[in-house]
Structures are given as C-alpha cells and as structure tokens.
Design a protein around this motif. Structure first.
Motif, PDB file in Angstrom:
ATOM      1  N   TRP A 120       1.102  -1.350  -0.190  1.00 37.54           N
ATOM      2  CA  TRP A 120      -0.005  -0.017  -0.460  1.00 37.54           C
ATOM      3  C   TRP A 120       0.914   1.187  -0.017  1.00 37.54           C
ATOM      4  CZ3 TRP A 120      -0.925   2.991   4.084  1.00 37.54           C
ATOM      5  CH2 TRP A 120      -1.512   3.820   3.691  1.00 37.54           C
ATOM      6  N   ASP A 122       3.880   1.808  -1.062  1.00 40.14           N
ATOM      7  CA  ASP A 122       4.537   1.688  -2.936  1.00 40.14           C
ATOM      8  C   ASP A 122       3.147   2.355  -3.868  1.00 40.14           C
ATOM      9  OD1 ASP A 122       6.878   0.457  -2.465  1.00 40.14           O
ATOM     10  OD2 ASP A 122       6.729  -1.598  -2.218  1.00 40.14           O
ATOM     11  N   GLY A 126       3.932   6.036  -5.095  1.00 32.08           N
ATOM     12  CA  GLY A 126       4.309   6.659  -6.598  1.00 32.08           C
ATOM     13  C   GLY A 126       5.318   5.018  -7.259  1.00 32.08           C
ATOM     14  N   ASN A 127       5.758   4.274  -6.281  1.00 30.15           N
ATOM     15  CA  ASN A 127       6.690   3.572  -7.053  1.00 30.15           C
ATOM     16  C   ASN A 127       5.994   1.662  -6.857  1.00 30.15           C
ATOM     17  OD1 ASN A 127       9.173   5.461  -6.406  1.00 30.15           O
ATOM     18  ND2 ASN A 127       8.821   4.146  -4.507  1.00 30.15           N
ATOM     19  N   PRO A 128       5.329   1.783  -7.171  1.00 27.28           N
ATOM     20  CA  PRO A 128       4.393   0.121  -7.279  1.00 27.28           C
ATOM     21  C   PRO A 128       5.552  -1.267  -7.882  1.00 27.28           C
ATOM     22  CG  PRO A 128       3.135   1.312  -8.931  1.00 27.28           C
ATOM     23  CD  PRO A 128       3.985   1.957  -8.151  1.00 27.28           C
ATOM     24  N   VAL A 129       4.989  -2.337  -6.775  1.00 28.74           N
ATOM     25  CA  VAL A 129       5.915  -3.021  -7.155  1.00 28.74           C
ATOM     26  C   VAL A 129       4.809  -4.193  -7.690  1.00 28.74           C
ATOM     27  CG1 VAL A 129       7.052  -5.438  -6.677  1.00 28.74           C
ATOM     28  CG2 VAL A 129       7.828  -2.812  -6.443  1.00 28.74           C
ATOM     29  N   GLY A 133       5.736 -11.935  -6.485  1.00 27.27           N
ATOM     30  CA  GLY A 133       6.995 -12.678  -6.065  1.00 27.27           C
ATOM     31  C   GLY A 133       6.889 -12.630  -4.907  1.00 27.27           C
ATOM     32  N   ARG A 134       6.478 -11.000  -4.285  1.00 20.04           N
ATOM     33  CA  ARG A 134       6.339 -10.437  -2.775  1.00 20.04           C
ATOM     34  C   ARG A 134       4.995 -11.217  -2.091  1.00 20.04           C
ATOM     35  NH1 ARG A 134       4.894  -4.271  -3.054  1.00 20.04           N
ATOM     36  NH2 ARG A 134       6.000  -4.421  -1.015  1.00 20.04           N
TER      37      ARG A 134
ATOM     38  N   PHE B 136      13.187  -6.848  -4.717  1.00 21.77           N
ATOM     39  CA  PHE B 136      11.893  -6.106  -6.522  1.00 21.77           C
ATOM     40  C   PHE B 136      12.182  -4.691  -7.013  1.00 21.77           C
ATOM     41  CE2 PHE B 136       9.559  -9.188  -2.918  1.00 21.77           C
ATOM     42  CZ  PHE B 136       9.455 -10.439  -4.038  1.00 21.77           C
ATOM     43  N   HIS B 319       7.435   8.742 -13.564  1.00 22.36           N
ATOM     44  CA  HIS B 319       8.463   7.767 -12.787  1.00 22.36           C
ATOM     45  C   HIS B 319       9.970   8.368 -12.864  1.00 22.36           C
ATOM     46  CE1 HIS B 319       6.204   6.039 -10.251  1.00 22.36           C
ATOM     47  NE2 HIS B 319       5.833   4.685 -11.598  1.00 22.36           N
TER      48      HIS B 319
END
Lengths: 158, 356
Positions: A120, A122, A126-129, A133-134, B136, B319
């Motif tokens: 959340w 992230d 503004g840098n969503p992953v 995998g997470r 990641f 970004h």
C-alpha cells in the motif's frame, strides 16, 4: 522484574542484528525472491514472548533499519512492522497455547498484513511493485516460523 | 512444538494500543515528510552510516573469499589472464587511435552550434558492494557517496555502456538504480538513423523495451541504441543496448521492441560515476537543434515517435523524472526528455535563423 527485562534486551538486539544481516546477505538472483523476512519474524517472536521488553520499540527501530537498508521511503517498513507487531502482541496469549499449525497460520496472516502495508505504501508513494513474487515471502516466512521460534527460544531460555 | 514461557507476570501490556498508534503515526509522518519535502536527506545520510557496518560485515566474507581466490591463483592462470588482457588492450588502443581526432571534431561541430550537451568532464570509479537491496527493485549499493561528490541523478556507466543513475546518496555509499528497473527510463537514439525514443526498464535484468515506437518505425534487430543526451541526465553517445527483437502486430499502433542492455548489469563489479561539463545557459534552446537530424532523415517516423509518448508515457515518464532526479537541480532539465517536448524541434531552428 526490571532486571528480567534488562537481561532480555541483549539477545533481542543480537538476534535483530543477525536478522538484519540476513536481510542484505547477497543471494543468487533466482533465490532472491524466496528470501523470507527474517527480521520481521524475529520481531514477531519478541513481541509474543516478552512484549514488556519493548517489542514495539524494537519493531519501529527495526523497521527504520529496513527502510534505510532497502533504500525505500523512510517509515514504510517501520509502519508495517509497528502495526503487525502490535497485532502480534495483542494475540500473544492465544498464540502461546496454539498448536504449531495454528501458530504458523497466524504468522502467515501477520506476514501477509505486513506485505500488504508495504504494498500500500509503495503504491501511495508512486513506485508500485506489482510482481507476485512479493506474496511469496509470507508463505516461506510462515513455513520457517517453527524453526526460528524453536532456535530463538532455545537460545534465550538457557 | 514451541512452548513459550510466559515472561510477563501481569500478562497485560499497558497502553499497547496507545503506543502502537503513536509509533504508526510517527512512521506515517516520516513517510509523508520523506516523500513530500525531501528534508530527510541528512537524517538518511546519518542513518546510512549506522547501516554501513552491517553492510560491510555482510560483504566482507565474500570479499575475503575473492581475495583468497586471487591470492592462490596459479602462475598459469595469471599468464593466461595477462595474455588476454594484452590482446584486449591492443584492440582498445587500435580503436582509440581515431578517438582524439573525432572528439576534437565533435567539439568543434558542437561549438558551431554552441551546444555542450552531454560532454563528459571527469569520472570516478566505484565498486559494487556485495549487498542485496530490495529483491523487487533493481538497485545496487556502491562504495562511493556524498563525500566523493556523488549526487542524485548522476549518470553511471560500466565497461560496456550505460549502467544506470544514482538514486540515493549516503555519506559513504550510494544507491544506483539500474537501467532495467521497471521505474527507470532513459532517452535514447538509434545510432543508425538517429531516431529518438525512450528506453524503459522491464524489471528483468537482461531486457529493456522501447514502448513508444510506432509499428512503422525504422528499427530492426541489431540496431545499436546510444544515449541521446536529451534531458541532460546522461552524457550523449554512450551505448545503451542493441535491439534484440522487433515484434510488429498490424493490429497495434505501437511496435514491441526488446533491447539487450550493453552494460553487464548482472556481472559488473566496477562502475564509473560521470560528471558532465557544465552546460551553457542556452542549453534549452540548443537541445532543439540536436533533435533535428532525425526529423530530416526519417520525417514521418521521427515526428510520430516524438509525439506518441505524450499520451502513453506519463506513468513511466513521470517516474523517470520523479524517482531519480527529484532531489537534484536537474529535475527541470530532465523534464523535457521524460515528457517529450522534442515536438518543438521544427520551430526552434526557424527561430534561430530569424535571430541571425
């Protein structure tokens, strides 16, 4: 009582340091996604076993350390870890009498909550992953819990 | 089963909720301040010094092993290495022969247009530390920091080409974001025809993509991509990668182009931090003429390529502009590359002509 908590702070800090080192230990790229959140598990352990010795403070400080080491926005891991350690502390009396399977499931829920807060923050910063995998880390962390809790309790109850 | 010993006689922690809320609010405040105001740089720098011993402790066994392996290498292996290096050096010297002349010529031509975009000035070399950051995000930790003059947004190269840029600076270390990070974008140019576009990371170390090229764009597998120097973040003319595959689906308006990075993103141990010559005040206007040649060689495509990113780019482009460069003074300079303004290219030369 006072002396009791003071004695317990040393293993606490030591185990947290070792877990922090494990968090940055270089792994082959293929294995990297499978790395469990050692430090989070250690913090949960201490929140459950001796919340009086400063489980939440440990959680907050460990979270900050993770933020710095992972180089993400300051406070992200601290927030997630504080919330989940608080929850773990709240559940501790029940957790102590749970069977190992129920313990693992609870730890899984806590770890998932932890990842969700990270996810959340992230997204909010503004840098969503968005890789799947997470969400693997909670599964592996929960599987690792019996081993880790066993080792830690053997070490500190001597 | 693990039997927990009940260490708390009371079994109650007073004010658990209160403390939890307090710490959470503190963390939230930190997040907001760190994100919005960039005031935490100094605090983070101090904290990174605290983290340094842990990182050193983790990295040292690996470095020790490397040292051990190096010191027990046999004479034969060393000789083989030496022969190989000598051969490489000969090749490099051969290639260098014309470099001086070419550099002088470039400087002279650039001087004619009073543009010093992306001319490298000096560099220092940093070692990648054996430390894993986020699984990641594609970032590495390098043992050069603020005390060596490293700054956020600085271009980082390795032996093969562009490696990435500095995302965060600590006192003793800095974090470099790789070209292949999913949030990274870099303005590039196809060496063969000068076509400009933006190469975006995929989160996969061996692959970049060019998402903003139309299906009709003149790009084929094997094309070399070099930095265009637009935006001022990277020096111009350094290899970024080679086009590995071009997929053209007639039903789509944009081609799918895969790029193999020129830098050894997963193997490099040493990186170069680059300083560029201070740019003239007229940079903004001199950037436009740099952008004209492609329009001359491939008018329909180039025009299209330049204008396409506008609607599609924002998520990535933002970004690219925000993440690495937010703290640096270059933020403004980067903006044109990320949210492409090269559309203006045709008008600028006209204005210059008038001025003369």
């Amino acid at each position: 009582m006072m002396r009791d908590t003071r004695i317990r702070r040393l293993p606490m800090a030591l185990s947290a340091l070792v877990a922090l080192a494990l968090a940055v230990l270089p792994l082959p790229v293929a294995l990297d996604a499978f790395r469990p959140d050692f430090l989070v598990l250690v913090v949960f352990y201490w929140s459950i076993v001796s919340p009086r010795a400063g489980g939440l403070t440990l959680a907050f400080v460990s979270g900050l350390a993770l933020d710095v080491i992972h180089g993400v926005v300051l406070g992200q891991h601290a927030l997630a870890l504080t919330l989940m350690a608080g929850w773990a502390t709240h559940l501790r009396l029940r957790l102590r009498v749970f069977s190992m399977l129920s313990q693992c499931l609870t730890i899984f829920a806590l770890l998932t909550g932890y990842q969700f807060v990270l996810f959340w923050v992230d997204g909010a910063t503004g840098n969503p992953v968005t890789t799947f995998g997470r969400w693997l880390a909670p599964v592996i962390g929960a599987l690792l819990w019996p081993l880790l809790a066993g080792t830690l309790s053997r070490l500190h109850e001597r | 089963m693990v039997a927990f010993r009940n260490t708390d006689a009371s079994g109650r922690t007073t004010g658990l909720l209160l403390r939890c809320v307090l710490y959470s609010l503190l963390a939230l405040a930190l997040i907001i301040v760190d994100k919005r105001y960039d005031q935490l740089g100094r605090i983070r720098r101090v904290l990174s010094i605290v983290a340094y011993p842990v990182q050193i402790a983790v990295a040292s066994p690996f470095e020790g092993w490397d040292w051990f392996r190096e010191s027990v290498t046999t004479r034969d292996a060393l000789r083989a290495d030496k022969t190989k290096l000598e051969a490489e050096l000969r090749l490099a010297q051969f290639r260098l022969q014309r470099y001086e002349a070419l550099e002088a010529e470039t400087a002279r031509l650039r001087g004619l247009r009073d543009s010093t975009v992306g001319v490298t000035d000096r560099f220092i070399i940093g070692d990648i530390m054996d430390v894993d950051l986020d699984a990641f995000r594609e970032r590495v930790l390098v043992d050069k920091g603020a005390q060596d003059g490293v700054f956020v947004g600085q271009a980082v190269l390795d032996g093969g080409g562009v490696f990435g840029q500095v995302a965060r600076v600590g006192q003793l270390t800095s974090e470099v974001i790789l070209l292949s990070d999913a949030t990274h974008a870099i303005p590039v140019q196809i060496n063969r025809n000068g076509l400009r576009t933006i190469a975006v990371g995929t989160g996969d170390m061996g692959r970049l993509k060019l998402p903003y090229l139309p299906t009709s764009a003149d790009v084929v597998a094997g094309d070399l991509l070099v930095t265009s120097g637009l935006g001022g973040g990277f020096p111009a003319g350094y290899p970024v990668g080679t086009v590995a595959e071009v997929k053209r689906d007639p039903a789509q308006s944009l081609a799918e182009v895969d790029v193999k990075p020129a830098a050894a993103l997963d193997r490099s141990r040493e990186l170069m931090f680059v300083w560029m010559k201070p740019q003239a005040a007229s940079t903004a206007s001199s950037m436009a003429p740099t952008a004209t040649p492609p329009a001359a060689t491939a008018p329909p495509h180039a025009e299209h390529a330049a204008s396409t990113p506008a609607p599609t780019a924002p998520p990535h482009a933002e970004h690219a502009a925000l993440t690495p460069a937010s703290a640096s003074t270059k933020a403004a300079a980067r903006a044109p590359a990320a949210a492409p303004k090269p559309v203006k290219a045709p008008t600028a030369p006209a204005a210059r002509a008038n001025a003369q």
